[in-house]
Design an enzyme around this catalytic site. Structure first.
Site, short mmCIF file in Angstrom:
data_model
loop_
_atom_site.label_atom_id
_atom_site.label_comp_id
_atom_site.label_asym_id
_atom_site.label_seq_id
_atom_site.Cartn_x
_atom_site.Cartn_y
_atom_site.Cartn_z
N LYS A 16 9.47 -6.46 0.60
CA LYS A 16 10.51 -6.35 -0.45
C LYS A 16 11.90 -6.24 0.17
O LYS A 16 12.87 -6.77 -0.35
CB LYS A 16 10.25 -5.11 -1.33
CG LYS A 16 8.92 -5.16 -2.08
CD LYS A 16 8.65 -3.89 -2.84
CE LYS A 16 8.42 -2.67 -1.96
NZ LYS A 16 7.20 -2.73 -1.14
N HIS A 41 11.58 0.01 4.22
CA HIS A 41 11.89 -1.41 4.05
C HIS A 41 12.57 -1.92 5.31
O HIS A 41 13.64 -1.44 5.68
CB HIS A 41 12.82 -1.61 2.84
CG HIS A 41 12.20 -1.16 1.54
ND1 HIS A 41 12.91 -1.09 0.38
CD2 HIS A 41 10.94 -0.77 1.24
CE1 HIS A 41 12.09 -0.68 -0.59
NE2 HIS A 41 10.90 -0.47 -0.09
P1 GDP Z 1 8.58 -3.51 2.22
O1 GDP Z 1 8.24 -2.07 2.21
O2 GDP Z 1 7.96 -4.26 1.08
O3 GDP Z 1 10.05 -3.77 2.33
O4 GDP Z 1 7.91 -4.13 3.53
P2 GDP Z 1 7.95 -3.47 5.01
O5 GDP Z 1 9.31 -3.68 5.56
O6 GDP Z 1 7.39 -2.11 4.99
O7 GDP Z 1 6.87 -4.37 5.74
C1 GDP Z 1 7.00 -5.75 5.81
C2 GDP Z 1 7.14 -6.17 7.29
O8 GDP Z 1 6.94 -7.55 7.39
C3 GDP Z 1 8.52 -5.91 7.86
O9 GDP Z 1 8.38 -5.61 9.24
C4 GDP Z 1 9.24 -7.23 7.68
O10 GDP Z 1 10.26 -7.45 8.63
C5 GDP Z 1 8.10 -8.19 7.90
N1 GDP Z 1 8.20 -9.46 7.17
C6 GDP Z 1 8.68 -9.69 5.93
N2 GDP Z 1 8.49 -10.99 5.59
C7 GDP Z 1 7.88 -11.57 6.65
C8 GDP Z 1 7.39 -12.89 6.90
O11 GDP Z 1 7.46 -13.80 6.08
N3 GDP Z 1 6.79 -13.10 8.12
C9 GDP Z 1 6.66 -12.12 9.06
N4 GDP Z 1 6.06 -12.40 10.20
N5 GDP Z 1 7.11 -10.87 8.84
C10 GDP Z 1 7.70 -10.60 7.66
P1 IMO Z 2 7.28 0.65 0.44
O1 IMO Z 2 8.44 0.72 -0.50
C1 IMO Z 2 3.10 1.63 1.20
C2 IMO Z 2 1.62 5.41 -0.46
C3 IMO Z 2 1.25 6.53 0.48
C4 IMO Z 2 0.15 7.19 -0.31
C5 IMO Z 2 0.63 7.08 -1.75
C6 IMO Z 2 1.30 8.32 -2.28
O2 IMO Z 2 7.65 0.64 1.89
O3 IMO Z 2 6.36 -0.47 0.06
P2 IMO Z 2 3.69 9.41 -1.85
O4 IMO Z 2 4.31 9.97 -0.60
O5 IMO Z 2 4.48 8.30 -2.49
O6 IMO Z 2 3.33 10.49 -2.84
O7 IMO Z 2 2.28 8.78 -1.36
O8 IMO Z 2 1.54 5.99 -1.76
N1 IMO Z 2 2.99 4.88 -0.33
C7 IMO Z 2 3.29 3.69 0.21
N2 IMO Z 2 2.49 2.76 0.78
N3 IMO Z 2 4.42 1.39 1.08
C8 IMO Z 2 5.23 2.31 0.49
O9 IMO Z 2 6.53 2.06 0.23
C9 IMO Z 2 4.69 3.53 0.06
N4 IMO Z 2 5.19 4.65 -0.53
C10 IMO Z 2 4.13 5.45 -0.77
O10 IMO Z 2 0.80 6.02 1.72
O11 IMO Z 2 -1.04 6.44 -0.20
MG MG Z 3 7.42 -0.61 3.46
#
Ligand code: GDP
Ligand code: IMO
Ligand code: MG
Length: 427
Positions: A16, A41
């Site tokens: 995201k 993120h």
């Molecule tokens: P979010 O919580 O939904 O914002 O996602 P996170 O940042 O926790 O995890 C997504 C991971 O995948 C991050 O390290 C991003 O930089 C990476 N990412 C996002 N889109 C892509 C993609 O299309 N390809 C690859 N290889 N990595 C991606």
């Molecule tokens: P983003 O925005 C993945 C999960 C935790 C746990 C449950 C409840 O990066 O996608 P909490 O601390 O919210 O009460 O935990 O939700 N959890 C996530 N898992 N990505 C997240 O955020 C999360 N935020 C909470 O691991 O299972």
């Molecule tokens: Mg995340």
């Protein structure tokens, strides 16, 4: 002009942050509407990598105004740490706006989060330990502390003392912990008031005025559809509404303002924390997805559980969020598999389910029914047009689209904001 909402279609970490950052340069406002610093993120811009927890990912786009909406829970110490880290890296954070109605996470919320998890033993949820659940619980119990309370010391003291009266009973008598002194918390939190004050506003009024003037507002969800307290895999969920409906209550705009609902969908599936996960892998394929996809938590550093793509979940996300588009992420991670299993339905006690079963008990027993699609070996990270993808990768995307209930309008092929194939514009 429109408001767009961007939601996680699975269990969070779909990408995201990258998708929001990509749109950040073309929208006027980016708003977080729920969750708090449980989110992690990651945004990669050239050789710079940012890990955002509480701040909207739009903060990295100088053109847009980042907003923390009323539905978010804020840990002020974390907020300032995150702001300072960005300021040190030369990011302009002065445009940030924070809702006066957002609730505050305090040390007693963090303590209760940790001790209640410990008491759950093997039934623990695996929370991030950031105090998210207890803060939302206080909000619903009408004993929460809000940002605006920092500007009225008498009210702040009254609220903290009121909340701690029964919280301390619980900590001492049930959890065997020391009582927390209200005075110390009031003093600490009053210390945040002056720095916070210039950022605080009536964000609902601000956003509605902006929409009236034809500005574009992007509502950025934290977590994901299956972590939603109403629509997720309860009780293994977070304590807010990441789904599109939550974007209205969490920002103070009406549903008629939202014209586009974009689901961020990973080309496979991951989950952090406990709870059912039908396509989870416990073999070398799961290990490989984790290693190649870098599936380690941004917030807690935990290994993410990994599994194949689950189409009933994508269809469910399309339904409960009224998705108009999917942004399929991390397709590049699947490069190198000879064939890629895709879950098209479940089998529960011998009965086929094409949609998510109605009860959690059935979902816990759901076995994936797989279809096997041919893989590809070519490096796809440089692809910028759909036609640049190998035929089998194109077929994989097309099959996912057929199964998932909304068009795939963009495809991620790498971490960088530019590593994206845009099929249809989101604006
Ligand atoms: P979010 O919580 O939904 O914002 O996602 P996170 O940042 O926790 O995890 C997504 C991971 O995948 C991050 O390290 C991003 O930089 C990476 N990412 C996002 N889109 C892509 C993609 O299309 N390809 C690859 N290889 N990595 C991606
Ligand atoms: P983003 O925005 C993945 C999960 C935790 C746990 C449950 C409840 O990066 O996608 P909490 O601390 O919210 O009460 O935990 O939700 N959890 C996530 N898992 N990505 C997240 O955020 C999360 N935020 C909470 O691991 O299972
Ligand atoms: Mg995340």
């Amino acid at each position: 002009m429109p408001a767009l909402v961007l939601v996680g279609a699975q269990w969070g970490d779909e990408g995201k942050g990258k998708a929001t950052d990509l749109l950040g340069g073309s929208v006027d406002y980016v708003v977080r509407y729920q969750g708090g610093n449980n989110a992690g993120h990651t945004v990669v811009i050239g050789d710079q990598k940012y890990a955002l927890h509480l701040l909207p990912s739009g903060i990295l786009s100088p053109e847009c105004v980042p907003v923390i909406g009323n539905g978010v829970v804020i840990d002020p110490a974390v907020l300032f740490q995150e702001l300072d880290a960005l300021i040190d890296r030369g990011v302009d954070v002065s445009k940030l706006v924070i809702s006066a109605n957002a609730h505050l996470i305090t040390p007693y919320h963090r303590t209760i989060d940790k001790v209640s998890e410990r008491f759950l033993g093997k039934n623990r949820i695996g929370t991030t330990g950031r105090g998210i659940g207890p803060t939302y619980a206080d909000k619903i119990n009408r004993i929460g502390v809000r940002v605006q309370d920092l500007f009225d010391p008498g009210i702040l003291a009254q609220k903290v003392e009121g909340a701690l009266r029964d919280r301390n009973q619980m900590l001492v008598k049930i959890y065997n912990r020391r009582a927390i002194a209200a005075e110390a918390i009031v003093e600490e939190y009053l210390g945040y008031a002056e720095r916070l004050r210039p950022y605080v506003a009536d964000t609902s009024l601000l956003l509605n005025n902006a929409l009236d003037e034809g500005k574009v507002v992007l509502l950025e969800g934290g977590q994901g559809t299956l972590l939603d307290v109403d629509h997720g895999t309860y009780p293994f969920v977070t304590s807010s509404n990441p789904t599109a409906g939550g974007a209205c209550s969490g920002s103070g705009i009406g549903p008629t303002r939202i014209t586009r609902s974009i689901g961020i969908l990973k080309a496979y599936t991951t989950r952090v924390g406990a709870g059912p996960f039908p396509t989870e892998l416990f073999d070398e394929d799961g290990e490989a997805l984790r290693r190649i996809g870098g599936e380690y938590g941004v917030t807690t550093g935990r290994d993410r559980r990994c599994g194949w793509f689950d189409a009933p979940i994508a269809r469910y996300a399309a339904r409960v969020n009224g998705l108009t588009d999917f942004f399929l992420t991390k397709l590049d991670v699947l490069t190198g598999w000879k064939q890629i299993p895709v879950c098209v339905a479940y089998e529960v006690d011998g009965v086929r389910h094409d949609e998510l079963p109605m009860t959690q008990t059935d979902f816990h027993h759901a076995k994936p029914v797989y279809e096997f699609l041919p893989g590809w070996d070519e490096d796809i990270s440089k692809a910028r047009d759909f036609a640049d993808l190998p035929d089998t990768a194109q077929a994989y995307v097309r099959r996912l689209e057929e199964l998932s209930g909304a068009p795939i309008s963009a495809i991620g092929v790498g971490q960088d904001r530019n590593a994206t194939i845009q099929i249809r514009s989101f604006l």
